[in-house]
Design a protein around this motif. Structure first.
Motif, PDB file in Angstrom:
ATOM      1  N   ARG A  21       0.836  -1.187   0.000  1.00 57.77           N
ATOM      2  CA  ARG A  21       0.000   0.000   0.000  1.00 57.77           C
ATOM      3  C   ARG A  21       0.875   1.243   0.000  1.00 57.77           C
ATOM      4  NH1 ARG A  21      -4.943  -0.369   0.601  1.00 57.77           N
ATOM      5  NH2 ARG A  21      -4.843  -2.340   1.713  1.00 57.77           N
ATOM      6  N   TYR A  22       0.322   2.353  -0.387  1.00 60.80           N
ATOM      7  CA  TYR A  22       1.039   3.611  -0.517  1.00 60.80           C
ATOM      8  C   TYR A  22       2.148   3.534  -1.553  1.00 60.80           C
ATOM      9  CZ  TYR A  22      -1.577   4.852   3.596  1.00 60.80           C
ATOM     10  OH  TYR A  22      -2.604   5.098   4.448  1.00 60.80           O
ATOM     11  N   GLY A  23       1.934   2.704  -2.577  1.00 61.42           N
ATOM     12  CA  GLY A  23       2.824   2.733  -3.726  1.00 61.42           C
ATOM     13  C   GLY A  23       4.161   2.077  -3.516  1.00 61.42           C
ATOM     14  N   LEU A  24       4.342   1.266  -2.465  1.00 64.31           N
ATOM     15  CA  LEU A  24       5.637   0.630  -2.264  1.00 64.31           C
ATOM     16  C   LEU A  24       5.727  -0.583  -3.153  1.00 64.31           C
ATOM     17  CD1 LEU A  24       5.930   0.960   1.606  1.00 64.31           C
ATOM     18  CD2 LEU A  24       6.940   2.392  -0.159  1.00 64.31           C
ATOM     19  N   MET A  25       5.861  -0.328  -4.451  1.00 65.34           N
ATOM     20  CA  MET A  25       5.854  -1.369  -5.465  1.00 65.34           C
ATOM     21  C   MET A  25       7.264  -1.638  -5.947  1.00 65.34           C
ATOM     22  SD  MET A  25       2.562  -1.868  -5.827  1.00 65.34           S
ATOM     23  CE  MET A  25       2.409  -2.692  -7.404  1.00 65.34           C
ATOM     24  N   ALA A  26       7.446  -2.853  -6.516  1.00 67.54           N
ATOM     25  CA  ALA A  26       8.767  -3.232  -7.026  1.00 67.54           C
ATOM     26  C   ALA A  26       8.968  -2.669  -8.413  1.00 67.54           C
ATOM     27  CB  ALA A  26       8.908  -4.740  -7.032  1.00 67.54           C
ATOM     28  N   SER A  27       9.154  -1.369  -8.484  1.00 71.63           N
ATOM     29  CA  SER A  27       9.326  -0.720  -9.774  1.00 71.63           C
ATOM     30  C   SER A  27      10.279   0.442  -9.625  1.00 71.63           C
ATOM     31  CB  SER A  27       7.977  -0.224 -10.289  1.00 71.63           C
ATOM     32  OG  SER A  27       8.146   0.560 -11.414  1.00 71.63           O
ATOM     33  N   ALA A  28      11.008   0.730 -10.677  1.00 73.21           N
ATOM     34  CA  ALA A  28      11.950   1.842 -10.598  1.00 73.21           C
ATOM     35  C   ALA A  28      12.145   2.451 -11.963  1.00 73.21           C
ATOM     36  CB  ALA A  28      13.276   1.376 -10.030  1.00 73.21           C
ATOM     37  N   ALA A  29      11.184   3.289 -12.352  1.00 73.94           N
ATOM     38  CA  ALA A  29      11.216   3.817 -13.712  1.00 73.94           C
ATOM     39  C   ALA A  29      12.401   4.723 -13.958  1.00 73.94           C
ATOM     40  CB  ALA A  29       9.931   4.588 -13.989  1.00 73.94           C
ATOM     41  N   VAL A  78      10.917   8.059  -1.668  1.00 70.37           N
ATOM     42  CA  VAL A  78      10.802   9.292  -2.437  1.00 70.37           C
ATOM     43  C   VAL A  78       9.326   9.678  -2.505  1.00 70.37           C
ATOM     44  CG1 VAL A  78      11.185  10.394  -4.671  1.00 70.37           C
ATOM     45  CG2 VAL A  78      12.841   8.735  -3.793  1.00 70.37           C
ATOM     46  N   VAL A  79       9.032  10.921  -2.248  1.00 67.35           N
ATOM     47  CA  VAL A  79       7.651  11.383  -2.266  1.00 67.35           C
ATOM     48  C   VAL A  79       7.243  11.722  -3.696  1.00 67.35           C
ATOM     49  CG1 VAL A  79       6.068  13.182  -1.484  1.00 67.35           C
ATOM     50  CG2 VAL A  79       7.765  12.228   0.087  1.00 67.35           C
TER      51      VAL A  79
END
Length: 759
Positions: A7-15, A677-678
């Motif tokens: 939740r709150y966007g803590l996803m395994a991604s790093a664009a 990072v916000v």
């Protein structure tokens, strides 16, 4: 909607990470690593028409036939194709031109390979067409995944085509042959798993036709299949199929990847042998399954395409509350081999029909929006359909959906809801088949709540339900979603179908509508408004922001759902009930307009301002500047409810115009943290729903341009994410989700009601 813990966007991604970081972290294969040759170490620069997609769809027919070229460069050479989650599903493509081998697809570490220059990539609704150049030869490679939405037989087949043709680009005749292989990674989600394989000859008339000839096929299976289980988002049972026409110009071979690829790179042909060292682990000398076709001497005339059929088939497909449900293709074909023969025999006709569809869809989207909007729809159609698979029987088709990447739920209602426009536009009956499992379960008596369930199971493909009433419940959200989708289906199917459907499920629809009109608790002082008008502290589809109380956007959806129930009652021949629900919807929308209004009438609020009660926290301190995209205004237009006052639509449009960025409009003013990072955030599907809901044509055009700019420039390398930062195009997961079917919302407003068929 999302896995706990992210939740709150803590996803395994790093664009914003380096390209090397994007492709790292996958186990090494023989002779190379996952990132192999650097992605940007390529010759030439490709053009992209009509968009440089965030990732290129390659084999996209179903949740387990969902393979992409995940690279921000859009270049096919020196990049392994991957399943939507980033796990390698290797496809290698090599062309031999005048006895010199050139790589055009994949990342093998084979000595002596040159690299073809990728000159262009054209993306249509059903096809990804590459053109490569080397040695005076132009090679066209078309990854084709048809979307025949009005033909359930063809739509049910989990098979894609790879079509390759060659021609001289310098006016000189050249000798040309092409090579393709796929790896054992197509048979299982874990590379340590044991697999078996078998070369097969399949008569092309095995589909019941009189077509002559034979297919040469590879069938690859797990040695110890486990039905209804998956690892790394990939099935642990089923068969990988890879086939083409047997002929005098075709050679085949299976074996270790380095051996088979070196054979073609050295000699331009294969040995005609099958590796018998099996079963063995996928990562044990990585067995590959290869075809090579000799085009012979190629001049300026384009060769007849070399056709390959590729896919993964399973039967049974779904565990539906303890019942094994077969794939729908089993209703039409006696075996997977007969389906394979039909697919190959039908390929030329399928491409012709797809070309017509692609052209028709592009034209319609340009008319409904603009060229950028047409590019978006072309990019997401396969993505939406690839999250679903047809199962059941011809008498009762069930379209199951996987909530890809943000969770792994089966039939997540708040994913069906944003995806719905693509299915409604292509064939409204598909919306019925999508809703049917949820309605069937709700009516079964196993689901104990009066509101609609969030999903039918925590992990695909196990639709085992939540008989305890649990799950990620979103009471107002999912209940309203189901009523709105049901009404949308009834308006766009035939009148006879609509009436029968309304009567068949009227008790269930009424239960849901009455839940929306019920009060959270009997204390009228504490809870003066019904659930629809004033949702208490609860989850809703944008749950990455957490729970919310008194959501103005969610309340709008609830009110519209009550209005939808009025129309459903009319289809059921119940005029008194229709009047009742319409009256209640009209009463609530007036109150909603007042509760949601900010102090200076410049925009509507994110939440109503209310004191704390026994179910919800205090929201009286919400800043007057807080707002949100009221994307739930779209059903008001889709269903012709005409509940939202024009004044409010104009007010919201004027406000959104002040919030635009070159790549989008924030969903609301809040920020979320990802990797410490916000970020601001928005949702591409909801942005386009907002465009569909507004009367402001300039705002709608701006939104199409902004979402296009995001998709065309993001460096995520992930299949089109609906969740991103409009200030930076940073992507926070949500890759390849069917929610992007919501891009079809403006197109659905052009449909004729009562037609009974889509595009």
């Amino acid at each position: 909607m999302k896995r706990p813990g992210i939740r709150y966007g803590l996803m395994a991604s790093a664009a914003i990470l380096s390209l090397a970081a994007i492709v790292s972290g996958v186990p090494a294969r023989a002779g190379t690593t996952r990132n192999g040759v650097k992605i940007n170490a390529l010759s030439g620069t490709s053009s992209f028409t009509p968009i440089r997609p965030p990732a290129v769809p390659l084999v996209t027919r179903a949740p387990y036939n969902n393979v992409w070229l995940e690279t921000p460069t859009g270049q096919a050479a020196h990049t392994w194709p991957t399943h939507w989650n980033g796990n390698v599903k290797a496809i290698t493509g090599v062309a031999m031109i005048d006895n010199k081998p050139y790589l055009f697809l994949g990342a093998p570490n084979t000595a002596g390979l040159g690299t073809m220059t990728q000159s262009s990539l054209t993306t249509t609704a059903t096809q990804s067409k590459f053109i490569f150049q080397a040695g005076g030869v132009s090679l066209t490679v078309d990854f084709f995944s048809p979307v025949e939405a009005n033909d359930l037989k063809r739509l049910s087949m989990p098979l894609s085509d790879i079509l390759t043709s060659a021609q001289s680009s310098d006016g000189i005749t050249h000798t040309v042959s092409v090579y393709y292989d796929i790896s054992g990674e197509w048979a299982h989600g874990t590379t340590t798993s044991l697999i078996d394989w078998l070369p097969k000859s399949i008569n092309r008339n095995s589909d019941g036709s009189t077509t002559g000839g034979t297919l040469s096929a590879w069938e690859v299976t797990p040695t110890s299949p486990t039905v209804f289980e998956q690892t790394n988002d990939y099935p642990s049972w089923g068969t990988m199929l890879f086939a083409t026409q047997a002929s005098g110009t075709l050679t085949v071979q299976s074996g270790a990847d380095v051996t088979v690829r070196a054979q073609f790179a050295s000699f331009g042909t294969l040995m005609g042998t099958n590796d018998t060292n099996q079963p063995r682990a996928i990562n044990n000398a990585y067995p590959v399954f290869a075809f090579a076709n000799d085009f012979g001497r190629v001049g300026t005339a384009t060769t007849v395409p070399f056709k390959l059929i590729l896919g993964h088939v399973r039967d049974p497909a779904i565990n539906f509350h303890g019942t094994a449900v077969s794939s729908l293709w089993r209703q039409y074909f006696s075996s997977q081999e007969s389906m394979l023969a039909f697919a190959y025999n039908d390929s030329a006709g399928a491409v012709s029909r797809a070309d017509t569809l692609d052209t028709k869809l592009s034209s319609a989207a340009k008319s409904a929006g603009n060229a950028h909007y047409a590019a978006i729809t072309a990019t997401v159609l396969r993505q939406a359909f690839a999250s679903t698979e047809l199962t059941g029987t011809t008498a009762n088709p069930l379209l199951f959906l996987e909530e890809i990447s943000s969770d792994d739920n089966v039939q997540t209602v708040d994913i069906m809801y944003p995806a719905m426009p693509a299915f409604l536009y292509m064939n409204p009956e598909l919306v019925r088949y999508l809703m049917e499992p949820v309605i069937e379960y709700s009516e079964s008596g196993y689901w104990p709540e009066t509101f609609a369930p969030h999903d039918l199971g925590s992990t695909y493909p196990n639709a085992t339900g939540h008989d305890d009433g649990g799950g990620e419940n979103m009471p107002v959200e999912e209940t309203a979603n189901m009523l709105i989708m049901a009404d949308a289906y009834m308006q766009h199917t035939t009148p006879a179908n609509a009436s029968a459907y309304a009567l068949q499920h009227y008790r269930q629809f009424k239960q849901w509508a009455d839940y929306l009109l019920a009060y959270p608790a009997p204390n009228a002082t504490e809870f003066p408004y019904p659930n629809a008008l004033d949702p208490q502290y609860q989850n809703q589809t944008d749950d990455f922001t957490g729970r919310i109380a008194h959501s103005a956007n969610l309340a709008l959806k609830g009110i519209e759902a009550v209005g939808a129930m009025s129309q459903i009652s009319s289809y059921a021949g119940k005029p008194d009930q229709s009047t009742h629900y319409r009256t209640r919807a009209e009463q609530m929308i007036k109150i909603w307009g007042k509760l949601a209004q900010n102090s200076d009438s410049t925009h509507l609020l994110l939440q109503y301002r209310e004191v704390a009660n026994s179910q919800s926290p205090d929201t009286t301190t919400e800043p007057d500047s807080y707002w949100s995209l009221k994307y739930n205004g779209y059903p008001d237009k889709l269903l012709s409810l005409n509940l939202i006052p024009k004044k409010i639509l104009a007010e919201e449009a004027a406000w959104y115009r002040t919030q635009e960025h070159p790549t989008g409009i924030q969903l609301d003013p809040r920020t979320l943290a990802d990797n410490n990072v916000v970020h601001t955030f928005t949702k591409a599907d909801w942005e386009i729903w907002t465009a569909a809901s507004t009367n402001d044509a300039t705002l709608a055009k701006d939104i199409y341009d902004e979402v296009y700019n995001y998709a065309n420039t993001t460096q995520s390398g992930e299949p089109f994410s609906d969740y991103y930062d409009p200030n930076s195009t940073y992507v926070s997961g949500f890759r390849a989700r069917p929610a992007m079917g919501g891009a079809f919302a403006p197109l659905t407003l052009t449909l004729k009601t009562g037609k009974g068929s889509g595009l």
